[in-house]
Design an enzyme around this catalytic site. Structure first.
Site, PDB file in Angstrom:
ATOM      1  N   PHE A  94     -36.381  43.047  63.768  1.00 17.96           N
ATOM      2  CA  PHE A  94     -36.002  43.133  61.912  1.00 17.96           C
ATOM      3  C   PHE A  94     -36.459  44.304  61.493  1.00 17.96           C
ATOM      4  O   PHE A  94     -35.921  45.224  59.994  1.00 17.96           O
ATOM      5  CB  PHE A  94     -36.583  42.183  61.504  1.00 17.96           C
TER       6      PHE A  94
ATOM      7  N   ASP B 150     -33.459  43.706  76.969  1.00 19.52           N
ATOM      8  CA  ASP B 150     -33.699  43.025  75.752  1.00 19.52           C
ATOM      9  C   ASP B 150     -32.795  41.635  75.920  1.00 19.52           C
ATOM     10  O   ASP B 150     -31.144  42.467  75.850  1.00 19.52           O
ATOM     11  CB  ASP B 150     -33.618  43.837  74.801  1.00 19.52           C
TER      12      ASP B 150
ATOM     13  N   HIS C 127     -37.129  43.307  75.455  1.00 19.36           N
ATOM     14  CA  HIS C 127     -37.891  43.013  73.594  1.00 19.36           C
ATOM     15  C   HIS C 127     -39.486  44.292  73.205  1.00 19.36           C
ATOM     16  O   HIS C 127     -39.685  44.075  71.879  1.00 19.36           O
ATOM     17  CB  HIS C 127     -37.402  42.078  72.309  1.00 19.36           C
TER      18      HIS C 127
END
Length: 276
Positions: free
Chosen positions: A107, A227, A255
């Site tokens: 993000f 990921d 991740h």
């Protein structure tokens, strides 16, 4: 809660309507560290190992974005990419930083892109790790992360999705992150950001292709091959769209690049930022 007992609490600065909790560590060329959007996340939780490794070479600025960590927001706040971008710019102004290297995780990668696109003069070099910011099909992993409901079992399941090396997901870490996600007001803020259906939030955090292609900053892309939250395809797309870019893919990595390959990650970042 006293910062003496909780390393996630750092300094505070007013950034518009948001009182931003942040860490300002080390000395040297400034680097802005933008965290991801996992449940109960904070800048410190996301970047603690990187801060230890990088503080001898850089001034590290790691804020809790609105709705995360220990930053304080108005009750009627509406979360959006524009809100977070305004907070980031106000934060740079408040800490006296005109131009900064930026590293964004997940993000935070979309927010790093937003800063480079809308305020290019504030960015020196750009590092994007497991980054959101281009269109992709919502993964089951990201849907689970954004749909998290507080419980130790749910937190363990989320962290097992994040990590390739399941040995990293110990009871103490699960309990600590669960407790962080269950503090008063935290889940209310988190559930307000990315309610179902969640594909729309992937698209809301994506930037127009033309805007990304216009980025002129030297860019390092980093991704874990395995990921399950943000697919490797996002970094492959960014590498095609950003002209002056390079991509490093870690095998046997989910991740959590900055945690699963902490030393190699710090070495990669340092070499990239110090290269001429």
């Amino acid at each position: 809660m006293n910062s003496q007992h909780n390393p996630e609490i750092g300094r505070s600065v007013q950034t518009g309507s948001i009182m931003t909790n942040y860490h300002d560590v080390g000395s040297g060329e400034p680097m802005l560290l933008l965290h991801g959007s996992g449940p109960g996340v904070s800048a410190w939780a996301n970047w603690r190992l990187s801060i230890q490794s990088l503080q001898s070479d850089f001034r590290l600025l790691a804020p809790d974005l609105a709705g995360f960590g220990f930053s304080q927001t108005p009750a009627d706040i509406v979360y959006s990419r524009n809100l977070w971008l305004e907070q980031i710019v106000a934060f740079l102004d408040a800490t006296g930083v005109d131009k900064v290297n930026v590293i964004g995780n997940s993000f935070g990668g979309s927010m790093a892109l937003a800063l480079a696109i809308h305020h290019p003069q504030r960015v020196n070099r750009l590092i994007l790790m497991g980054s959101v910011g281009v269109p992709f099909e919502l993964t089951p992993g990201l849907d689970a992360v954004w749909g998290y409901e507080p419980s130790e079992d749910n937190m363990r399941a989320i962290m097992q999705v994040f990590a390739y090396d399941q040995a990293l997901v110990g009871d103490d870490l699960v309990r600590m992150r669960y407790e962080a996600s269950n503090r008063a007001g935290v889940q209310e803020a988190f559930s307000a950001m990315f309610p179902a259906p969640r594909q729309r939030w992937v698209e809301a955090m994506a930037h127009p292709e033309a805007d990304i292609r216009d980025i002129g900053h030297k860019t390092l892309l980093i991704h874990g091959r395995d990921d399950k939250v943000i697919p490797l395809s996002t970094s492959l797309t960014l590498q095609q769209w950003i002209d002056d870019s390079q991509l490093h893919v870690f095998g046997r990595c989910g991740h959590w690049t900055q945690i699963e390959h902490a030393a190699a990650f710090a070495h990669l970042v340092t070499n990239f930022l110090k290269s001429t």
